[in-house]
Design a protein around this motif. Structure first.
Motif, PDB file in Angstrom:
ATOM      1  N   ASP A  76       4.234   8.994  -0.375  1.00  0.00           N
ATOM      2  CA  ASP A  76       3.039   7.950  -0.922  1.00  0.00           C
ATOM      3  C   ASP A  76       2.255   8.986  -0.649  1.00  0.00           C
ATOM      4  O   ASP A  76       0.541   8.548  -1.635  1.00  0.00           O
ATOM      5  CB  ASP A  76       3.148   6.998  -0.166  1.00  0.00           C
ATOM      6  CG  ASP A  76       4.246   6.068  -0.626  1.00  0.00           C
ATOM      7  OD1 ASP A  76       4.787   6.194  -1.665  1.00  0.00           O
ATOM      8  OD2 ASP A  76       4.483   4.695  -0.038  1.00  0.00           O
ATOM      9  N   ALA A  77       1.953  10.284  -0.016  1.00  0.00           N
ATOM     10  CA  ALA A  77       0.564  10.553   0.087  1.00  0.00           C
ATOM     11  C   ALA A  77      -0.075  11.002  -1.010  1.00  0.00           C
ATOM     12  O   ALA A  77       1.096  11.817  -2.041  1.00  0.00           O
ATOM     13  CB  ALA A  77       0.682  11.792   1.432  1.00  0.00           C
TER      14      ALA A  77
ATOM     15  N   ARG B 166       0.908  -1.421   0.441  1.00  0.00           N
ATOM     16  CA  ARG B 166      -0.242   0.086  -0.539  1.00  0.00           C
ATOM     17  C   ARG B 166       0.973   1.326  -0.563  1.00  0.00           C
ATOM     18  O   ARG B 166       0.382   2.607  -0.576  1.00  0.00           O
ATOM     19  CB  ARG B 166      -1.147  -0.078   0.891  1.00  0.00           C
ATOM     20  CG  ARG B 166      -1.778   1.272   0.957  1.00  0.00           C
ATOM     21  CD  ARG B 166      -2.608   0.794   2.034  1.00  0.00           C
ATOM     22  NE  ARG B 166      -4.078   2.625   2.754  1.00  0.00           N
ATOM     23  CZ  ARG B 166      -4.751   2.235   3.256  1.00  0.00           C
ATOM     24  NH1 ARG B 166      -4.816   1.173   4.374  1.00  0.00           N
ATOM     25  NH2 ARG B 166      -5.659   3.482   3.418  1.00  0.00           N
ATOM     26  N   PHE B 167       2.187   0.961   0.809  1.00  0.00           N
ATOM     27  CA  PHE B 167       2.481   2.425   0.357  1.00  0.00           C
ATOM     28  C   PHE B 167       4.148   2.047   0.401  1.00  0.00           C
ATOM     29  O   PHE B 167       4.752   1.077   1.182  1.00  0.00           O
ATOM     30  CB  PHE B 167       3.128   3.166   2.516  1.00  0.00           C
ATOM     31  CG  PHE B 167       1.955   3.472   2.674  1.00  0.00           C
ATOM     32  CD1 PHE B 167       1.277   4.465   2.735  1.00  0.00           C
ATOM     33  CD2 PHE B 167       0.631   2.247   3.437  1.00  0.00           C
ATOM     34  CE1 PHE B 167      -0.006   4.787   3.023  1.00  0.00           C
ATOM     35  CE2 PHE B 167      -0.419   2.686   3.636  1.00  0.00           C
ATOM     36  CZ  PHE B 167      -0.426   4.501   4.019  1.00  0.00           C
TER      37      PHE B 167
ATOM     38  N   ALA C  17       8.077   8.544   4.311  1.00  0.00           N
ATOM     39  CA  ALA C  17       7.868   7.453   3.583  1.00  0.00           C
ATOM     40  C   ALA C  17       5.918   7.547   3.147  1.00  0.00           C
ATOM     41  O   ALA C  17       5.790   7.660   1.978  1.00  0.00           O
ATOM     42  CB  ALA C  17       7.957   6.163   3.650  1.00  0.00           C
ATOM     43  N   PHE C  18       5.749   7.761   4.496  1.00  0.00           N
ATOM     44  CA  PHE C  18       3.963   8.054   3.947  1.00  0.00           C
ATOM     45  C   PHE C  18       3.690   9.554   3.231  1.00  0.00           C
ATOM     46  O   PHE C  18       2.613  10.320   2.719  1.00  0.00           O
ATOM     47  CB  PHE C  18       3.869   8.806   5.374  1.00  0.00           C
ATOM     48  CG  PHE C  18       2.688   7.095   5.602  1.00  0.00           C
ATOM     49  CD1 PHE C  18       2.200   6.364   5.447  1.00  0.00           C
ATOM     50  CD2 PHE C  18       3.751   7.116   7.595  1.00  0.00           C
ATOM     51  CE1 PHE C  18       2.373   4.905   6.399  1.00  0.00           C
ATOM     52  CE2 PHE C  18       3.790   5.197   7.690  1.00  0.00           C
ATOM     53  CZ  PHE C  18       2.917   4.719   7.485  1.00  0.00           C
TER      54      PHE C  18
ATOM     55  N   LEU D  70       7.835   2.307   1.575  1.00  0.00           N
ATOM     56  CA  LEU D  70       7.838   1.309   3.435  1.00  0.00           C
ATOM     57  C   LEU D  70       9.282   0.892   2.542  1.00  0.00           C
ATOM     58  O   LEU D  70       9.795   0.324   4.233  1.00  0.00           O
ATOM     59  CB  LEU D  70       6.588   0.912   4.401  1.00  0.00           C
ATOM     60  CG  LEU D  70       6.025   1.911   4.728  1.00  0.00           C
ATOM     61  CD1 LEU D  70       4.824   1.356   5.853  1.00  0.00           C
ATOM     62  CD2 LEU D  70       6.855   2.889   5.712  1.00  0.00           C
TER      63      LEU D  70
END
Length: 224
Positions: free
Chosen positions: A223-224, A159-160, A219-220, A163
């Motif tokens: 990927d956001a 999903r991310f 990472a978040f 990560l």
């Protein structure tokens, strides 16, 4: 089974899960390149192999402490994984999907790495409980939790994708810890404690927390 036995059982399970918590991340990284339909099967076969190896390890725990080479080789392999990953994917690109032909190689590596991680946890479990059945059941529960956690980590990395870098950095850090534990064991077997190298648990978990926090935030955000 008495209340005291249940307390010992869940204590051993918790001990196994805590001492092998970093193993979940390693397993997730190892099965990640496999085709999605083979990942769960690889973790399942790894689970069965882990039960067999841990059962034997409990029976021969007195000899397990001499497996310093398993920790050293396991640690070096994990460090090799991170070096290979960042060398081949410097921009953090997702790993190409591995061929199904590599399935059994991954299963074998899962069990070998699991054996390396088992050295310290099994010795701690044996020190906690001398009852083989209770110890084995507790270890089995702990291993099952780790496998379920590994599957969740794989889903999270899907999903991310950012990560993935964080996961490999943590795996490399775990490899350093495992390698130093092996050299520490060897130094004591040679009765040369002055040569023993060790990574204090506070330093290891502090470093892991730092990698996870900083890397996770980056990472978040990416990927956001």
């Amino acid at each position: 089974m008495s209340g005291e036995d249940l307390l010992v059982l869940f204590s051993v399970a918790a001990l196994e899960a805590l001492l092998s918590g970093d193993n979940a991340l390693v397993l997730a990284v190892m099965v990640r390149p496999l085709p999605p339909h083979l990942r769960a099967r690889a973790l399942l076969y790894g689970l069965l192999g882990a039960y067999l190896l841990r059962g034997l390890a409990l029976l021969f725990a007195v000899f397990l402490i001499r497996l310093w080479w398993a920790q050293v080789l396991g640690g070096l392999y994990l460090v090799y994984l991170i070096v290979r990953h960042f060398r081949n994917h410097p921009e953090g690109k997702p790993l190409p999907e591995a061929s199904a032909k590599t399935f059994w190689r991954v299963v074998l590596l899962i069990n070998l790495v699991d054996l390396a991680f088992a050295v310290d946890s099994i010795l701690a479990v044996v020190a906690f409980s001398k009852d083989f059945l209770l110890a084995f059941l507790g270890v089995a529960l702990g291993i099952l939790f780790i496998r379920l956690l590994a599957g969740s980590v794989v889903v999270l990395m899907e999903r991310f994708p950012g990560l993935e870098k964080v996961a490999y950095a943590l795996v490399g850090w775990a490899g350093v810890k495992l390698f130093l534990e092996g050299t520490h064991t060897l130094a004591h077997l040679l009765h040369r404690p002055g040569l023993a190298l060790a990574l204090p648990k506070a330093v290891f978990w502090g470093g892991a927390f730092l990698i996870l926090t900083v890397g996770g935030l980056l990472a978040f955000r990416k990927d956001a």
